[in-house]
Design a protein around this motif. Structure first.
Motif, PDB file in Angstrom:
ATOM      1  N   CYS A  98     -41.120  42.822  10.401  1.00  0.00           N
ATOM      2  CA  CYS A  98     -40.586  42.084   9.248  1.00  0.00           C
ATOM      3  C   CYS A  98     -39.087  42.314   9.127  1.00  0.00           C
ATOM      4  O   CYS A  98     -38.563  43.377   9.450  1.00  0.00           O
ATOM      5  N   CYS A 100     -35.709  42.856   7.054  1.00  0.00           N
ATOM      6  CA  CYS A 100     -35.399  43.634   5.844  1.00  0.00           C
ATOM      7  C   CYS A 100     -33.889  43.713   5.650  1.00  0.00           C
ATOM      8  O   CYS A 100     -33.113  43.417   6.552  1.00  0.00           O
ATOM      9  N   TYR A 164     -41.639  35.177  -0.892  1.00  0.00           N
ATOM     10  CA  TYR A 164     -41.478  35.783   0.426  1.00  0.00           C
ATOM     11  C   TYR A 164     -40.904  37.193   0.393  1.00  0.00           C
ATOM     12  O   TYR A 164     -41.173  37.984   1.293  1.00  0.00           O
ATOM     13  N   CYS A 194     -38.989  40.863   3.850  1.00  0.00           N
ATOM     14  CA  CYS A 194     -39.416  39.466   3.838  1.00  0.00           C
ATOM     15  C   CYS A 194     -40.741  39.342   4.592  1.00  0.00           C
ATOM     16  O   CYS A 194     -40.900  39.888   5.680  1.00  0.00           O
ATOM     17  N   LEU A 195     -41.680  38.594   4.019  1.00  0.00           N
ATOM     18  CA  LEU A 195     -42.997  38.427   4.615  1.00  0.00           C
ATOM     19  C   LEU A 195     -43.077  37.276   5.611  1.00  0.00           C
ATOM     20  O   LEU A 195     -44.119  37.061   6.220  1.00  0.00           O
ATOM     21  N   THR A 197     -43.061  35.093   8.888  1.00  0.00           N
ATOM     22  CA  THR A 197     -43.415  35.458  10.265  1.00  0.00           C
ATOM     23  C   THR A 197     -42.180  35.401  11.163  1.00  0.00           C
ATOM     24  O   THR A 197     -41.442  34.411  11.167  1.00  0.00           O
TER      25      THR A 197
END
Length: 273
Positions: A98, A100, A164, A194-195, A197
């Motif tokens: 992820c 960051c 997100y 942040c989620l 992908t």
């Protein structure tokens, strides 16, 4: 989502030996927490080779493995969390990277500048990070909005920002703070994640940006290693030893003293020393 890189059996055994751990029987949360803590106490965050280097760190998995495990060096987030993610995948965890940004209580946000790992356990994702080099949890953190989580005596809270983005907040411990943040005890944001992908290639440009001249990783020699009761840290020519709430700053007057400190406190001797 599965990790793009999985270690073979031999490399997995070597990596676990570097952490002082046996292979867990199953990919449980308890085992995950043990892996995170052992990693933070065994493999340092360090940018010694990046100092004034003209090339960014090589993130190719075989190179990172050789550096962290075979040579027993450390690295920064794009190295440490990349390889840790591969280890977790090899142990049967469902993992993904992820994006960051490190905040560390700052009022002005930096651009995205960090990589962490999300692990799916029992239908929920938890955050793990072995590459922050500072005040993040020494175990997995549940992404449950507003829920305080006590991890090895420290208070953390995951806070949803929007659809997100999440923040990781920590309550500092005033003069007893593990990371030496003094003043009144307070809650401050350490990290935003942040989620969305992403893939490993998405971090290549960040690695280039974070290692160029003008960044702290290029312009300063940095090292940090968690200990059971504090931490060891280097910033340029000063070694900091934090133990049981007390901090000692030790000047490193020359290259010999610097190399000796790296060897004594972080387990490696810089190249050429």
């Amino acid at each position: 989502m599965e990790s793009e890189f999985v270690l073979g059996a031999r490399k997995t055994r070597a990596y676990l030996a570097r952490l002082g751990l046996e292979r867990p029987e199953r990919p449980t949360r308890e085992a995950l927490d043990d892996l995170v803590y052992a990693h933070q106490c065994s493999i340092p965050f360090e940018t010694i080779d990046m100092y004034r280097c003209t090339e960014p760190p090589d993130l190719e998995p075989a190179h990172v493995f050789d550096k962290l495990v075979t040579q027993r060096r450390g690295g920064y987030c794009f190295e440490l969390n990349t390889l840790f993610e591969a280890l977790l995948a090899s142990l049967g965890y469902q993992v993904r990277p992820c994006l960051c940004r490190a905040v560390c209580g700052a009022k002005v946000k930096d651009p995205i500048n960090h990589r962490a790992v999300l692990v799916e356990l029992d239908g929920e994702e938890v955050l793990v990070d072995v590459g922050f080099g500072g005040p993040l949890p020494s175990a997995s953190l549940s992404l449950v909005d507003g829920q305080e989580q006590i991890i090895r005596g420290e208070s953390f809270t995951a806070r949803r920002i929007d659809a997100y983005w999440w923040a990781v907040d920590r309550v500092t411990g005033a003069k007893k703070d593990l990371y030496g943040i003094e003043g009144p005890s307070r809650m401050q944001t350490e990290l935003e994640l942040c989620l969305a992908t992403v893939t490993d290639k998405d971090f290549d440009a960040l690695n280039l940006a974070c290692s160029r001249p003008g960044t702290e990783f290029h312009d300063h020699r940095i090292a940090n290693l968690r200990t059971p009761n504090g931490y060891f840290a280097i910033w340029d020519d000063v070694l900091t030893v934090r133990k049981d709430g007390k901090k000692e700053r030790i000047p490193l007057p020359d290259e010999a003293a610097f190399a000796d400190a790296c060897e004594q406190y972080f387990g490696f001797r810089p190249h050429g020393a």
